[in-house]
Design a protein around this motif. Structure first.
Motif, PDB file in Angstrom:
ATOM      1  N   UNK A 188       0.834  -1.197   0.000  1.00 51.18           N
ATOM      2  CA  UNK A 188       0.000   0.000   0.000  1.00 51.18           C
ATOM      3  C   UNK A 188       0.877   1.258   0.000  1.00 51.18           C
ATOM      4  N   UNK A 189       1.996   1.187   0.719  1.00 55.53           N
ATOM      5  CA  UNK A 189       2.889   2.352   0.741  1.00 55.53           C
ATOM      6  C   UNK A 189       3.680   2.460  -0.546  1.00 55.53           C
ATOM      7  N   UNK A 190       4.056   1.309  -1.107  1.00 60.74           N
ATOM      8  CA  UNK A 190       4.781   1.334  -2.383  1.00 60.74           C
ATOM      9  C   UNK A 190       3.930   1.991  -3.471  1.00 60.74           C
ATOM     10  N   UNK A 191       2.632   1.777  -3.402  1.00 60.44           N
ATOM     11  CA  UNK A 191       1.731   2.321  -4.416  1.00 60.44           C
ATOM     12  C   UNK A 191       1.333   3.773  -4.119  1.00 60.44           C
ATOM     13  N   UNK A 192       1.727   4.284  -2.953  1.00 58.11           N
ATOM     14  CA  UNK A 192       1.380   5.658  -2.601  1.00 58.11           C
ATOM     15  C   UNK A 192      -0.078   5.836  -2.230  1.00 58.11           C
ATOM     16  N   UNK A 193      -0.697   4.778  -1.745  1.00 58.38           N
ATOM     17  CA  UNK A 193      -2.094   4.886  -1.298  1.00 58.38           C
ATOM     18  C   UNK A 193      -2.072   5.368   0.151  1.00 58.38           C
ATOM     19  N   UNK A 194      -2.501   6.585   0.371  1.00 59.87           N
ATOM     20  CA  UNK A 194      -2.245   7.250   1.650  1.00 59.87           C
ATOM     21  C   UNK A 194      -3.194   6.826   2.758  1.00 59.87           C
ATOM     22  N   UNK A 195      -4.413   6.498   2.416  1.00 60.91           N
ATOM     23  CA  UNK A 195      -5.394   6.260   3.481  1.00 60.91           C
ATOM     24  C   UNK A 195      -6.233   5.020   3.170  1.00 60.91           C
ATOM     25  N   UNK A 196      -5.601   3.839   3.152  1.00 61.84           N
ATOM     26  CA  UNK A 196      -6.368   2.635   2.841  1.00 61.84           C
ATOM     27  C   UNK A 196      -7.442   2.386   3.893  1.00 61.84           C
ATOM     28  N   UNK A 197      -8.612   1.996   3.445  1.00 61.15           N
ATOM     29  CA  UNK A 197      -9.732   1.792   4.389  1.00 61.15           C
ATOM     30  C   UNK A 197      -9.810   0.366   4.877  1.00 61.15           C
ATOM     31  N   UNK A 198      -9.169  -0.558   4.134  1.00 64.30           N
ATOM     32  CA  UNK A 198      -9.319  -1.975   4.519  1.00 64.30           C
ATOM     33  C   UNK A 198      -8.135  -2.763   3.966  1.00 64.30           C
ATOM     34  N   UNK A 199      -7.476  -3.499   4.838  1.00 59.89           N
ATOM     35  CA  UNK A 199      -6.352  -4.343   4.437  1.00 59.89           C
ATOM     36  C   UNK A 199      -6.549  -5.725   5.046  1.00 59.89           C
ATOM     37  N   UNK A 200      -6.162  -6.755   4.296  1.00 63.67           N
ATOM     38  CA  UNK A 200      -6.236  -8.110   4.836  1.00 63.67           C
ATOM     39  C   UNK A 200      -4.963  -8.858   4.472  1.00 63.67           C
ATOM     40  N   UNK A 201      -4.307  -9.392   5.485  1.00 71.65           N
ATOM     41  CA  UNK A 201      -3.110 -10.208   5.291  1.00 71.65           C
ATOM     42  C   UNK A 201      -3.419 -11.560   5.903  1.00 71.65           C
ATOM     43  N   UNK A 202      -3.771 -12.515   5.068  1.00 70.61           N
ATOM     44  CA  UNK A 202      -4.266 -13.805   5.564  1.00 70.61           C
ATOM     45  C   UNK A 202      -3.186 -14.862   5.452  1.00 70.61           C
ATOM     46  N   UNK A 203      -2.811 -15.452   6.577  1.00 73.43           N
ATOM     47  CA  UNK A 203      -1.848 -16.542   6.516  1.00 73.43           C
ATOM     48  C   UNK A 203      -2.564 -17.769   5.986  1.00 73.43           C
ATOM     49  N   UNK A 204      -2.070 -18.292   4.907  1.00 77.36           N
ATOM     50  CA  UNK A 204      -2.691 -19.514   4.404  1.00 77.36           C
ATOM     51  C   UNK A 204      -2.246 -19.817   2.998  1.00 77.36           C
ATOM     52  N   UNK A 205      -2.348 -21.074   2.658  1.00 85.08           N
ATOM     53  CA  UNK A 205      -1.957 -21.536   1.331  1.00 85.08           C
ATOM     54  C   UNK A 205      -3.154 -21.572   0.402  1.00 85.08           C
ATOM     55  N   UNK A 206      -3.205 -22.620  -0.384  1.00 86.56           N
ATOM     56  CA  UNK A 206      -4.212 -22.691  -1.429  1.00 86.56           C
ATOM     57  C   UNK A 206      -5.631 -22.764  -0.931  1.00 86.56           C
ATOM     58  N   UNK A 207      -5.835 -23.128   0.307  1.00 84.50           N
ATOM     59  CA  UNK A 207      -7.207 -23.165   0.803  1.00 84.50           C
ATOM     60  C   UNK A 207      -7.702 -21.759   1.131  1.00 84.50           C
ATOM     61  N   UNK A 208      -6.807 -20.765   1.128  1.00 85.36           N
ATOM     62  CA  UNK A 208      -7.183 -19.399   1.490  1.00 85.36           C
ATOM     63  C   UNK A 208      -7.433 -18.511   0.279  1.00 85.36           C
ATOM     64  N   UNK A 209      -7.094 -18.995  -0.926  1.00 83.01           N
ATOM     65  CA  UNK A 209      -7.109 -18.112  -2.096  1.00 83.01           C
ATOM     66  C   UNK A 209      -8.483 -17.497  -2.342  1.00 83.01           C
ATOM     67  N   UNK A 210      -9.497 -18.313  -2.344  1.00 81.06           N
ATOM     68  CA  UNK A 210     -10.829 -17.802  -2.645  1.00 81.06           C
ATOM     69  C   UNK A 210     -11.436 -17.135  -1.415  1.00 81.06           C
TER      70      UNK A 210
END
Lengths: 389, 138
Positions: free
Chosen positions: A69-91
């Motif tokens: 988000x910072x690399x893209x210069x998006x200053x005020x993201x409203x929602x972020x999700x960082x989900x630990x998981x492999x292929x069962x998490x993709x969808x």
């Protein structure tokens, strides 16, 4: 049910973006991520500043959303999700993002997966550090530590119980390679025969080399926004018709069913109910194909054929382009490349847009796309998408 | 045979110490729920069926049946480089077949679905005692 139907068709996938599929990207996962996101935003006809949410799944192998988000210069993201998981998490990631949009928490979310799964962190497990999980202590001392081994164990049980054959596993590899030949993005496009399959070296019996998916450096990104907003954008709208999550069975679940049944069998009825369709209504299915066997078990557990008949069903040609339910029209992980689930969703979007060129399923209106069916990780998720009327 | 690098040793966690102590003593120990009698493994505090947290450790007979098996050819970890191909079993224990354990096969010939096996305790090159499985005719 009211809540579920209220969610139906409210969120669209408005853009898809890819980097090249390769064995060595020569760039960081952060660079892969920003390239794919930029491509997806452009595909949607949006500006980067329209993006107010990012989501990914990782297994400790990739740039996290807070970095991207910072690399893209998006200053005020409203929602972020960082989900630990492999292929069962993709969808699951795409489903969570759709919920955030439907709830009004964010307007436009990009889901991405960026991996150097061949050049930096071999997804198949060769040379990789042991997984930090409670069950590792009961497996790694015996040389049992890699996904091909775990899926081979399930495949052997299916072969013993239902008579599934090597030739039927091979049919998956051969058919999907045929589809990849029509996909200019695919890494493996030269056709293979069943004899080529049978002659390929053992990885872990009963799996040969061609039972196993590619290890790939790639990023894929999907732009999600409200159905209302997507209507005004440049691409034909593809709507999220249904999304469902399910538990899974690890080897250590209490009261687990036998190894031949995946958690997709539990998830499928509520996914179809939510979407208001059944297996016969699905025009094209992009099924998680980490290994050939996972396609066969999902054909059964999503109800495309009877339990135990996935092998003969696939062998009949029903799942090839031109068949009654074309499966993995892009070639899948086995031949297009491995973007940890997101390339299956992107392919479903192309099919529903009618933009899949030589591999287009004529008149495709409804697609199923699935994650790893719940073996190993203990969870699964899947999407039903439809072309907007 | 000497392994090129030591094989991964079992890393016990706070729940599993009694299990690995049992293996070291040549016993396959699992918890039995004091309330409903159900066996559970891997170790954890709560019974997944009746949710009681009271349990007693109990030694299994070591008898089981093969539920599935693989033959590993690809070397995923350098410790096994000189051991391939090797056969890994998934074994359902006789006392309660939904308890299934992974272990190396110590036997001649191809395993078979449903084949009777019994646990044998083998000290590995890294010094840790491990559970292997051998055919148990009759």
């Amino acid at each position: 049910m009211a809540v579920m139907q209220g969610f139906r068709d409210r969120v669209a996938i408005a853009g898809i973006g890819y980097t090249e599929f390769s064995k060595n990207s020569k760039v960081s996962t952060l660079t892969l991520a920003t390239r794919a996101i930029a491509a997806a935003v452009a595909d949607a006809g949006l500006e980067m500043d329209d993006v107010d949410g990012l989501a990914t799944h990782r297994v400790g192998d990739s740039a996290l959303p807070a970095t991207v988000v910072h690399a893209l210069g998006l200053r005020d993201p409203k929602w972020l999700l960082d989900l630990f998981g492999g292929g069962s998490a993709s969808h699951s990631v795409v489903g969570q993002a759709a919920l955030a949009i439907a709830a009004g928490v964010a307007d436009t979310v990009v889901c991405y997966r960026a991996i150097n799964a061949r050049s930096e962190f071999r997804m198949g497990g060769t040379g990789r550090p042991l997984v930090d999980a409670a069950e590792t202590q009961y497996q790694a001392p015996y040389g049992y530590m890699a996904p091909p081994q775990q899926f081979a164990m399930m495949a052997r049980a299916h072969m013993e119980k239902y008579g599934t054959t090597a030739e039927q596993l091979g049919a998956v590899a051969v058919t999907q390679r045929g589809h990849a030949a029509m996909n200019e993005r695919a890494m493996m496009r030269h056709p293979i025969t069943l004899d080529d399959y049978l002659a390929s070296r053992w990885i872990v019996e009963p799996f040969r080399l061609f039972d196993c998916c590619l290890e790939t450096d790639v990023a894929v990104a999907l732009v999600l926004t409200s159905a209302e907003r997507a209507r005004d954008l440049q691409r034909p709208s593809v709507l999220i018709r249904g999304i469902a999550w399910g538990g899974g069975f690890t080897l250590y679940s209490s009261d687990r069913p036998d190894s031949t049944r995946s958690a997709a069998a539990d998830l499928a009825p509520r996914l179809f109910e939510q979407a208001g369709v059944g297996p016969r209504d699905i025009d094209v299915a992009e099924l998680y194909d980490c290994f050939t066997y996972s396609v066969l078990v999902q054909l059964e557990d999503y109800g495309f054929c009877k339990k135990g008949e996935g092998g003969p069903f696939f062998e009949s040609g029903a799942t090839a382009l031109g068949g009654s339910i074309p499966v993995n029209t892009h070639g899948g992980f086995l031949s297009e490349g491995y973007a940890h689930g997101l390339n299956h969703i992107a392919e479903a979007v192309s099919q529903l847009r009618g933009s899949a060129a030589d591999r287009q399923v004529e008149g495709a209106e409804i697609a199923l796309s699935t994650s790893q069916p719940g073996y190993i990780a203990g969870n699964t998720s899947a999407l039903i998408l439809r072309r907007a009327p | 045979m000497t392994d090129p690098v030591p094989r991964p040793a079992p890393q016990a966690d706070r729940d599993s110490v009694p299990f690995w102590e049992g293996v070291e003593a040549g016993e396959l120990r699992v918890q039995q729920c004091d309330a409903c009698g159900r066996l559970r493994w891997p170790p954890r505090e709560i019974c997944g069926r009746c949710r009681s947290t009271a349990s007693t450790w109990r030694a299994l007979s070591g008898a089981g049946r093969i539920d599935s098996w693989i033959v590993a050819h690809q070397v995923f970890h350098p410790a096994f480089a000189d051991s391939v191909p090797y056969t890994v079993l998934q074994v359902a224990v006789d006392e309660q077949p939904d308890i299934q354990m992974i272990g190396l096969y110590e036997g001649e010939g191809e395993p078979a679905f449903g084949m009777a096996v019994r646990a044998v305790f083998v000290r590995g090159s890294n010094g840790a005692m491990l559970v292997h499985w051998t055919p148990s005719p009759g």
